[in-house]
Design an enzyme around this catalytic site. Structure first.
Site, PDB file in Angstrom:
ATOM      1  N   GLN A   1      -7.858  77.629  31.499  1.00 25.48           N
ATOM      2  CA  GLN A   1      -7.548  79.040  31.706  1.00 25.48           C
ATOM      3  C   GLN A   1      -7.110  79.671  30.384  1.00 25.48           C
ATOM      4  O   GLN A   1      -6.127  79.240  29.780  1.00 25.48           O
ATOM      5  CB  GLN A   1      -6.440  79.242  32.747  1.00 25.48           C
ATOM      6  CG  GLN A   1      -6.284  80.730  33.114  1.00 25.48           C
ATOM      7  CD  GLN A   1      -5.076  81.004  33.982  1.00 25.48           C
ATOM      8  OE1 GLN A   1      -3.950  80.920  33.516  1.00 25.48           O
ATOM      9  NE2 GLN A   1      -5.312  81.368  35.239  1.00 25.48           N
TER      10      GLN A   1
ATOM     11  N   TYR B   1      -1.031  90.404  32.751  1.00 27.91           N
ATOM     12  CA  TYR B   1      -1.172  89.981  31.361  1.00 27.91           C
ATOM     13  C   TYR B   1      -2.218  90.853  30.658  1.00 27.91           C
ATOM     14  O   TYR B   1      -2.681  91.849  31.202  1.00 27.91           O
ATOM     15  CB  TYR B   1      -1.501  88.487  31.307  1.00 27.91           C
ATOM     16  CG  TYR B   1      -0.381  87.640  31.857  1.00 27.91           C
ATOM     17  CD1 TYR B   1       0.893  87.695  31.292  1.00 27.91           C
ATOM     18  CD2 TYR B   1      -0.561  86.833  32.975  1.00 27.91           C
ATOM     19  CE1 TYR B   1       1.946  86.946  31.805  1.00 27.91           C
ATOM     20  CE2 TYR B   1       0.483  86.088  33.498  1.00 27.91           C
ATOM     21  CZ  TYR B   1       1.732  86.154  32.912  1.00 27.91           C
ATOM     22  OH  TYR B   1       2.781  85.425  33.426  1.00 27.91           O
TER      23      TYR B   1
ATOM     24  N   GLY C   1      -1.472  76.299  44.787  1.00 31.49           N
ATOM     25  CA  GLY C   1      -0.609  76.353  43.630  1.00 31.49           C
ATOM     26  C   GLY C   1       0.593  75.461  43.767  1.00 31.49           C
ATOM     27  O   GLY C   1       0.552  74.278  43.457  1.00 31.49           O
TER      28      GLY C   1
END
Length: 375
Positions: A98, A181, A326
């Site tokens: 990522q 982000y 997650g």
């Protein structure tokens, strides 16, 4: 079970539809992947993860909220990641890197930002509310960033990181376009008020994300993905509902023309929805149902707070090709095997054991200030 059938993702085939989403762990050695990280990924690959997405990998030095986040801009980092990739492959899993740039939620006093010798860059000089930098003295929050003068210089950083990910042997890359982000900051009109080709209209606000995807595709071909979080909330992001649908609808329709490996759609989560002035920040809506029509020919992976039962239904119905878990992977290194055998998942959030240093043991503060999304 549909979950345990192989699936072609880009140019590779994963053994099942259970993915491990990116999870910041603060365990690198001054941005260099190490043996602790290798053991961590080894365990999850052996535990039944069909597709692993790494923790966010910094494309350049930045002042993150999480000390010891790994990078991929030099040879030492590439060699560290190569050991991890080779080990994951030996267990039969596939692994994507990522690619991550924090943008305005970096801090100029953080050690890595100081070492970088550059300002905290963002599309516009608009600070994000909140923030918690526990490794910096005092109680600093987010600061007003410096406008990046030429966004193409940042696209070049993504491409260089992409080249290094290829050298490390990754099966593909996931461009981090979510969670407030850098890329998300360009997309959202509340964080991007530019008036030239990189801002203003929906088409201009989507340009940075699309041009970044095109740049990394030049290196990885069909093995490129993007993660988005249209509902916003986290890191002070979110637009009115119709603008959100129009913006992300356009972005995903255009991204769908690029022959991506997949698009990861993260649904709304109250857990990560921050509150300012007595009002929740996010724009709740059904992300999967809303945006799937824009991705008719693109594989979709779903993410955020799915149960094993819900995952099987989501995949068997064709609503998503696979689902990323997650925090379940933090609690258990064998999530895939547990689901296959019908064993329960313990999703208890014990922040004392989440990260690699004692600074993260402060319970409760993480949710209030908005930490890295764990799903």
């Amino acid at each position: 079970m549909a979950l345990f059938t192989p699936l072609k993702v880009g140019s590779v085939t994963v053994p099942n539809r259970i993915g491990m989403s990116a999870l910041t762990r603060s365990r690198s050695s001054a941005t260099v992947p190490n043996d602790i990280m290798k053991e961590y990924y080894d365990q999850r690959a052996a535990g039944g993860a069909g597709l692993i997405v790494t923790e966010g990998i910094l494309v350049t030095r930045q002042g993150t909220e999480w000390p010891d986040a790994p990078g991929i801009w030099n040879n030492e980092q590439v060699e560290g990641w190569k050991k991890i990739v080779d080990s994951v492959h030996a267990s039969g899993s596939k692994i994507y890197a990522q690619l991550w740039h924090l943008g305005r939620v970096s801090h100029p006093q953080a050690p890595e930002q100081i070492a970088a010798g550059v300002p905290v860059y963002a599309p516009s000089a608009i600070s994000a509310r909140g923030g918690k930098f526990r490794h910096i003295e005092g109680s600093p929050g987010h600061v007003t960033p410096t406008v990046v003068p030429d966004p193409t210089t940042l696209i070049a950083l993504y491409k260089e990181a992409d080249i290094n990910a290829k050298k490390a042997g990754f099966d593909g890359v996931e461009v981090h376009g979510a969670s407030g982000y850098f890329i998300h900051e360009f997309i959202d009109s509340t964080s991007n008020t530019r008036t030239e080709q990189w801002g203003g209209s929906i088409e201009n606000r989507a340009r940075f994300a699309l041009d970044t995807l095109k740049a990394v595709i030049e290196v990885f071909g069909p093995d490129v993905a993007i993660k988005v979080s249209p509902a916003g909330g986290y890191n002070d992001m979110g637009m009115p509902l119709q603008e959100t649908i129009d913006t992300f609808g356009y972005l995903l329709r255009e991204a769908g023309k690029l022959n991506l490996a997949y698009v990861c759609l993260t649904r709304y989560s109250p857990w990560s929805d921050v509150e300012f002035d007595g009002k929740k920040r996010a724009t709740p809506h059904d992300v999967l149902e809303t945006y799937a029509p824009f991705l008719c020919s693109t594989q979709i992976w779903a993410n955020v707070r799915y149960t094993p039962e819900e995952v099987e239904t989501t995949v068997s119905s064709g609503n998503a090709a696979g689902v990323f878990f997650g925090k379940a992977w933090i609690a258990h290194p064998d999530v895939g095997k547990r689901i296959q055998k019908g064993k329960p998942l313990n999703n208890a959030l014990d922040f004392a054991t989440f990260y690699g240093r004692p600074v993260w043991t402060m319970r409760g503060v993480y949710r209030l200030q908005g930490g890295r999304g764990l799903d």
